[in-house]
Motif scaffolding. Structure first.
Motif, PDB file in Angstrom:
ATOM      1  N   ALA A 151       1.570  -1.867 -11.370  1.00  0.00           N
ATOM      2  CA  ALA A 151       2.029  -0.881 -10.390  1.00  0.00           C
ATOM      3  C   ALA A 151       1.168   0.379 -10.424  1.00  0.00           C
ATOM      4  N   TRP A 154      -2.231  -0.499  -8.815  1.00  0.00           N
ATOM      5  CA  TRP A 154      -2.133  -0.801  -7.391  1.00  0.00           C
ATOM      6  C   TRP A 154      -1.686   0.405  -6.559  1.00  0.00           C
ATOM      7  N   TRP A 155      -0.692   1.136  -7.066  1.00  0.00           N
ATOM      8  CA  TRP A 155      -0.025   2.144  -6.235  1.00  0.00           C
ATOM      9  C   TRP A 155      -0.145   3.563  -6.767  1.00  0.00           C
ATOM     10  N   ALA A 158      -1.749   6.086  -4.324  1.00  0.00           N
ATOM     11  CA  ALA A 158      -0.907   6.412  -3.168  1.00  0.00           C
ATOM     12  C   ALA A 158       0.252   7.320  -3.560  1.00  0.00           C
ATOM     13  N   ILE A 159       0.846   7.079  -4.727  1.00  0.00           N
ATOM     14  CA  ILE A 159       1.971   7.908  -5.162  1.00  0.00           C
ATOM     15  C   ILE A 159       1.496   9.308  -5.520  1.00  0.00           C
ATOM     16  N   VAL A 165       2.802   3.869   0.302  1.00  0.00           N
ATOM     17  CA  VAL A 165       2.246   2.670  -0.311  1.00  0.00           C
ATOM     18  C   VAL A 165       2.091   1.613   0.771  1.00  0.00           C
ATOM     19  N   ARG A 166       0.867   1.270   1.106  1.00  0.00           N
ATOM     20  CA  ARG A 166       0.588   0.213   2.078  1.00  0.00           C
ATOM     21  C   ARG A 166       0.183  -1.029   1.282  1.00  0.00           C
ATOM     22  N   TRP A 167       0.954  -2.100   1.444  1.00  0.00           N
ATOM     23  CA  TRP A 167       0.783  -3.264   0.568  1.00  0.00           C
ATOM     24  C   TRP A 167       1.352  -4.481   1.283  1.00  0.00           C
ATOM     25  N   GLN A 210       8.556  -5.945  -4.204  1.00  0.00           N
ATOM     26  CA  GLN A 210       7.466  -4.994  -4.392  1.00  0.00           C
ATOM     27  C   GLN A 210       7.810  -3.633  -3.777  1.00  0.00           C
ATOM     28  N   ALA A 214       7.878   0.012  -5.826  1.00  0.00           N
ATOM     29  CA  ALA A 214       7.191   1.228  -5.407  1.00  0.00           C
ATOM     30  C   ALA A 214       8.173   2.395  -5.297  1.00  0.00           C
ATOM     31  N   VAL A 225       8.614   7.936  -1.907  1.00  0.00           N
ATOM     32  CA  VAL A 225       7.601   6.928  -1.584  1.00  0.00           C
ATOM     33  C   VAL A 225       8.072   6.137  -0.374  1.00  0.00           C
ATOM     34  N   PHE A 227       7.201   2.754   1.851  1.00  0.00           N
ATOM     35  CA  PHE A 227       6.456   1.490   1.796  1.00  0.00           C
ATOM     36  C   PHE A 227       6.128   1.044   3.214  1.00  0.00           C
TER      37      PHE A 227
END
Length: 297
Positions: A151, A154-155, A158-159, A165-167, A210, A214, A225, A227
């Motif tokens: 996490a 990956w994120w 963005a955080i 969070v674009r996923w 997921q 996030a 956050v 998503f």
């Protein structure tokens, strides 16, 4: 670097000693009073090790360099972080020197769609397991699922940034396992009796999408956050060329598990005598890494 020499000869060799899991295992073994030998393949990379840890040079891509490292060793933690070409020669050298191998593998045999997708790493792990079994070595196979620490990789950006969070596949559920639980299981299996023949699949205690993960990470650091679903094709196109196979594997695994809860085991609790850490606890304990603030202590 001058390695400190323990007063008792090491009985455990840890490969991957400078990696996240290998180093955490070394620290736990040292605290338990187990003399450890740490394998490093680049001079000076294994730093600030506990006093009862010695350092020896060796390289999985050059199997003959392992002989000195293996002398007097009873059990090896094999963390494979090399091309597969030398796997057979490395396992043959282990069989010539040691009694048991603890292999950090993956749940590629688990009957759940998330773990059944084509995966080059799983192919390598299966071959390592086959080679070890063929030698007659005692073995313990430890198979963590998705790591909670993904996490952050990956994120985390963005955080720390705009909180968006674009996923892909936000509804796909996994059961993230805390790296610390994995390290503690590995340390136990390396120095405790009774784990020969063990085959342990490790997960966290709960199935979380997921998108939920996030959100939880954001809550742990006090940041909202949002998503946003990313098209799979965009995710793949953003991956570096060398990472495309891993991106394809992840996309296939997330897609395959849609509509199903993650595979959850009680293995961590059974081995450690305490429940596995939740994803929320992991995120809270690593809040500084998400915010960029310096860690205390």
């Amino acid at each position: 670097m001058a390695a400190m020499t323990p007063t008792t000869s090491p009985s455990v060799l840890v490969t991957g000693a400078t990696g996240r899991i290998g180093r955490a295992v070394i620290d736990r073994l040292a605290r338990a009073g187990v003399p450890v030998r740490a394998l490093e393949h680049r001079p000076g990379t294994a730093r600030n090790l506990p006093g009862n840890v010695s350092v020896v040079r060796g390289d999985l891509t050059v199997p003959e360099t392992l002989d000195a490292a293996l002398r007097g060793i009873r059990t090896v933690l094999l963390v494979w972080a090399a091309p597969p070409d030398t796997a057979g020669a490395v396992v043959a050298r282990l069989a010539a020197h040691v009694r048991r191998v603890v292999l950090l593998s993956a749940p590629h045999r688990t009957d759940h769609p998330f773990f059944r997708q084509p995966n080059p790493a799983a192919t390598l792990f299966a071959e390592l397991e086959r080679l070890i079994a063929a030698t007659g070595l005692e073995s313990t196979i430890v198979r963590p699922g998705m790591f909670a620490s993904n996490a952050l990789a990956w994120w985390g950006g963005a955080i720390r940034g705009d909180g968006v969070v674009r996923w892909p596949y936000g509804d796909a559920e996994t059961a993230p396992v805390d790296d610390r639980d994995v390290a503690e299981v590995l340390a136990r299996t390396l120095h405790e009796d009774g784990h020969a023949g063990g085959d342990y699949v490790l997960t966290g205690p709960e199935s979380l999408s997921q998108a939920e993960q996030a959100r939880i990470a954001g809550e742990a650091v006090g940041r909202p956050v949002r998503f946003e679903e990313m098209p799979p094709g965009e995710f793949r196109s953003q991956a570096p060329e060398a990472a495309r196979p891993a991106a394809d594997m992840l996309l296939a695994a997330w897609k395959a598990t849609l509509g199903r809860p993650a595979y959850v085991t009680t293995t961590v609790a059974g081995l450690l005598g305490s429940p596995p850490r939740t994803f929320r606890r992991w995120a809270t304990d690593h809040a500084a890494a998400f915010t960029g603030a310096p860690r205390r202590g």
